[in-house]
Scaffold this motif. Structure first.
Motif, PDB file in Angstrom:
ATOM      1  N   SER A  46       0.827  -1.197   0.000  1.00 24.76           N
ATOM      2  CA  SER A  46       0.000   0.000   0.000  1.00 24.76           C
ATOM      3  C   SER A  46       0.867   1.254   0.000  1.00 24.76           C
ATOM      4  CB  SER A  46      -0.913  -0.006   1.222  1.00 24.76           C
ATOM      5  OG  SER A  46      -1.628   1.189   1.307  1.00 24.76           O
ATOM      6  N   GLN A  47       1.907   1.272   0.797  1.00 18.13           N
ATOM      7  CA  GLN A  47       2.802   2.426   0.848  1.00 18.13           C
ATOM      8  C   GLN A  47       3.520   2.622  -0.480  1.00 18.13           C
ATOM      9  OE1 GLN A  47       2.963   4.629   3.415  1.00 18.13           O
ATOM     10  NE2 GLN A  47       4.122   5.837   1.970  1.00 18.13           N
ATOM     11  N   SER A  48       3.911   1.537  -1.127  1.00 15.25           N
ATOM     12  CA  SER A  48       4.551   1.626  -2.434  1.00 15.25           C
ATOM     13  C   SER A  48       3.604   2.237  -3.463  1.00 15.25           C
ATOM     14  CB  SER A  48       4.994   0.236  -2.892  1.00 15.25           C
ATOM     15  OG  SER A  48       5.473   0.277  -4.209  1.00 15.25           O
ATOM     16  N   LEU A  49       2.343   1.848  -3.426  1.00 17.58           N
ATOM     17  CA  LEU A  49       1.373   2.405  -4.360  1.00 17.58           C
ATOM     18  C   LEU A  49       1.126   3.891  -4.101  1.00 17.58           C
ATOM     19  CD1 LEU A  49      -1.203  -0.508  -4.632  1.00 17.58           C
ATOM     20  CD2 LEU A  49       0.384   0.276  -6.380  1.00 17.58           C
ATOM     21  N   VAL A  50       1.098   4.298  -2.844  1.00 24.45           N
ATOM     22  CA  VAL A  50       0.922   5.711  -2.515  1.00 24.45           C
ATOM     23  C   VAL A  50       2.127   6.515  -3.008  1.00 24.45           C
ATOM     24  CG1 VAL A  50       0.776   7.370  -0.608  1.00 24.45           C
ATOM     25  CG2 VAL A  50      -0.648   5.320  -0.599  1.00 24.45           C
ATOM     26  N   ASN A  51       3.326   5.979  -2.841  1.00 21.63           N
ATOM     27  CA  ASN A  51       4.527   6.656  -3.333  1.00 21.63           C
ATOM     28  C   ASN A  51       4.492   6.794  -4.854  1.00 21.63           C
ATOM     29  OD1 ASN A  51       5.499   6.849  -0.737  1.00 21.63           O
ATOM     30  ND2 ASN A  51       6.873   5.105  -0.918  1.00 21.63           N
ATOM     31  N   GLN A  52       4.073   5.741  -5.552  1.00 20.73           N
ATOM     32  CA  GLN A  52       3.963   5.811  -7.004  1.00 20.73           C
ATOM     33  C   GLN A  52       2.922   6.841  -7.421  1.00 20.73           C
ATOM     34  OE1 GLN A  52       3.394   2.023  -8.932  1.00 20.73           O
ATOM     35  NE2 GLN A  52       4.819   1.018  -7.546  1.00 20.73           N
ATOM     36  N   SER A  53       1.854   6.910  -6.677  1.00 19.76           N
ATOM     37  CA  SER A  53       0.810   7.889  -6.958  1.00 19.76           C
ATOM     38  C   SER A  53       1.354   9.310  -6.841  1.00 19.76           C
ATOM     39  CB  SER A  53      -0.356   7.666  -6.007  1.00 19.76           C
ATOM     40  OG  SER A  53      -1.342   8.627  -6.181  1.00 19.76           O
ATOM     41  N   MET A  54       2.147   9.560  -5.823  1.00 12.86           N
ATOM     42  CA  MET A  54       2.735  10.889  -5.647  1.00 12.86           C
ATOM     43  C   MET A  54       3.726  11.218  -6.761  1.00 12.86           C
ATOM     44  SD  MET A  54       1.276  12.410  -3.234  1.00 12.86           S
ATOM     45  CE  MET A  54       2.348  13.811  -3.204  1.00 12.86           C
ATOM     46  N   LEU A  55       4.537  10.251  -7.175  1.00  9.13           N
ATOM     47  CA  LEU A  55       5.472  10.487  -8.278  1.00  9.13           C
ATOM     48  C   LEU A  55       4.729  10.800  -9.573  1.00  9.13           C
ATOM     49  CD1 LEU A  55       8.187   7.758  -7.636  1.00  9.13           C
ATOM     50  CD2 LEU A  55       8.422  10.222  -7.383  1.00  9.13           C
ATOM     51  N   ALA A  56       3.639  10.087  -9.813  1.00  5.24           N
ATOM     52  CA  ALA A  56       2.839  10.343 -11.004  1.00  5.24           C
ATOM     53  C   ALA A  56       2.237  11.741 -10.957  1.00  5.24           C
ATOM     54  CB  ALA A  56       1.740   9.292 -11.132  1.00  5.24           C
ATOM     55  N   LEU A  57       1.778  12.164  -9.796  1.00  6.54           N
ATOM     56  CA  LEU A  57       1.206  13.497  -9.648  1.00  6.54           C
ATOM     57  C   LEU A  57       2.270  14.573  -9.870  1.00  6.54           C
ATOM     58  CD1 LEU A  57      -1.426  14.951  -8.985  1.00  6.54           C
ATOM     59  CD2 LEU A  57      -0.768  14.881  -6.599  1.00  6.54           C
ATOM     60  N   ILE A  58       3.475  14.348  -9.377  1.00  5.71           N
ATOM     61  CA  ILE A  58       4.573  15.300  -9.587  1.00  5.71           C
ATOM     62  C   ILE A  58       4.913  15.392 -11.069  1.00  5.71           C
ATOM     63  CG2 ILE A  58       7.053  15.642  -9.189  1.00  5.71           C
ATOM     64  CD1 ILE A  58       6.564  14.587  -6.333  1.00  5.71           C
ATOM     65  N   LEU A  59       4.954  14.263 -11.764  1.00  3.31           N
ATOM     66  CA  LEU A  59       5.221  14.257 -13.200  1.00  3.31           C
ATOM     67  C   LEU A  59       4.135  15.025 -13.950  1.00  3.31           C
ATOM     68  CD1 LEU A  59       7.019  13.142 -15.506  1.00  3.31           C
ATOM     69  CD2 LEU A  59       5.523  11.154 -15.538  1.00  3.31           C
ATOM     70  N   PHE A  60       2.888  14.780 -13.592  1.00  4.09           N
ATOM     71  CA  PHE A  60       1.744  15.448 -14.214  1.00  4.09           C
ATOM     72  C   PHE A  60       1.820  16.961 -14.008  1.00  4.09           C
ATOM     73  CE2 PHE A  60      -2.717  16.886 -13.678  1.00  4.09           C
ATOM     74  CZ  PHE A  60      -3.184  16.643 -14.970  1.00  4.09           C
ATOM     75  N   LEU A  61       2.020  17.385 -12.763  1.00  2.00           N
ATOM     76  CA  LEU A  61       2.084  18.811 -12.466  1.00  2.00           C
ATOM     77  C   LEU A  61       3.347  19.463 -13.030  1.00  2.00           C
ATOM     78  CD1 LEU A  61       0.728  18.799  -8.813  1.00  2.00           C
ATOM     79  CD2 LEU A  61      -0.469  19.460 -10.912  1.00  2.00           C
ATOM     80  N   GLY A  62       4.437  18.704 -13.100  1.00  6.31           N
ATOM     81  CA  GLY A  62       5.664  19.220 -13.707  1.00  6.31           C
ATOM     82  C   GLY A  62       5.475  19.536 -15.179  1.00  6.31           C
ATOM     83  N   GLY A  63       4.740  18.685 -15.884  1.00  7.59           N
ATOM     84  CA  GLY A  63       4.443  18.951 -17.294  1.00  7.59           C
ATOM     85  C   GLY A  63       3.648  20.226 -17.462  1.00  7.59           C
ATOM     86  N   PHE A  64       2.655  20.436 -16.588  1.00  9.59           N
ATOM     87  CA  PHE A  64       1.888  21.682 -16.644  1.00  9.59           C
ATOM     88  C   PHE A  64       2.758  22.884 -16.280  1.00  9.59           C
ATOM     89  CE2 PHE A  64      -2.222  19.356 -16.481  1.00  9.59           C
ATOM     90  CZ  PHE A  64      -2.798  19.992 -17.568  1.00  9.59           C
ATOM     91  N   GLY A  65       3.653  22.704 -15.324  1.00  3.35           N
ATOM     92  CA  GLY A  65       4.553  23.791 -14.937  1.00  3.35           C
ATOM     93  C   GLY A  65       5.435  24.237 -16.081  1.00  3.35           C
TER      94      GLY A  65
END
Length: 111
Positions: A46-65
């Motif tokens: 579960s913790q691994s999936l939450v970490n992956q979720s955060m990395l994906a969100l950072i990638l997504f927001l980085g593209g918009f940035g």
């Protein structure tokens, strides 16, 4: 005879087996200890999936940035890379959140 999940690796084994055929973990031990091992394994997953979720969100927001602050010209390499980062980050985030939901549902159902 019932099929259970190995508390060490998650592989499906018979409840009559003395050890897991996949990881060779001892299944004859204390049931409380085996339940704790299984709970720890699910917590790590579960913790691994939450970490992956955060990395994906950072990638997504980085593209918009990049698109917002750098404002690359139309058809440039930066525009393609940032658009790809947005797409990959969004898909990765959605898939990871679905996997988290499925993991929580399997824990609730006792699998």
């Amino acid at each position: 005879m019932a099929i259970i999940s190995c508390p060490f690796c998650g592989h499906r084994v018979s409840d009559k087996a003395s050890s897991c055929s996949n990881c060779k973990g001892d299944l004859t031990g204390d049931p409380v200890k085996l339940a704790a091992v299984q709970r720890d394994r699910r917590l790590k997953q579960s913790q691994s999936l939450v970490n992956q979720s955060m990395l994906a969100l950072i990638l997504f927001l980085g593209g918009f940035g990049v698109l917002y602050w750098w404002q690359p010209s139309s058809g440039s390499y930066n525009e393609y890379v940032s658009t790809a980062a947005i797409a990959v980050g969004f898909i990765w985030y959605v898939v990871t959140r679905v996997r988290i939901i499925l993991l929580k549902r399997s824990v609730k159902n006792g699998f």
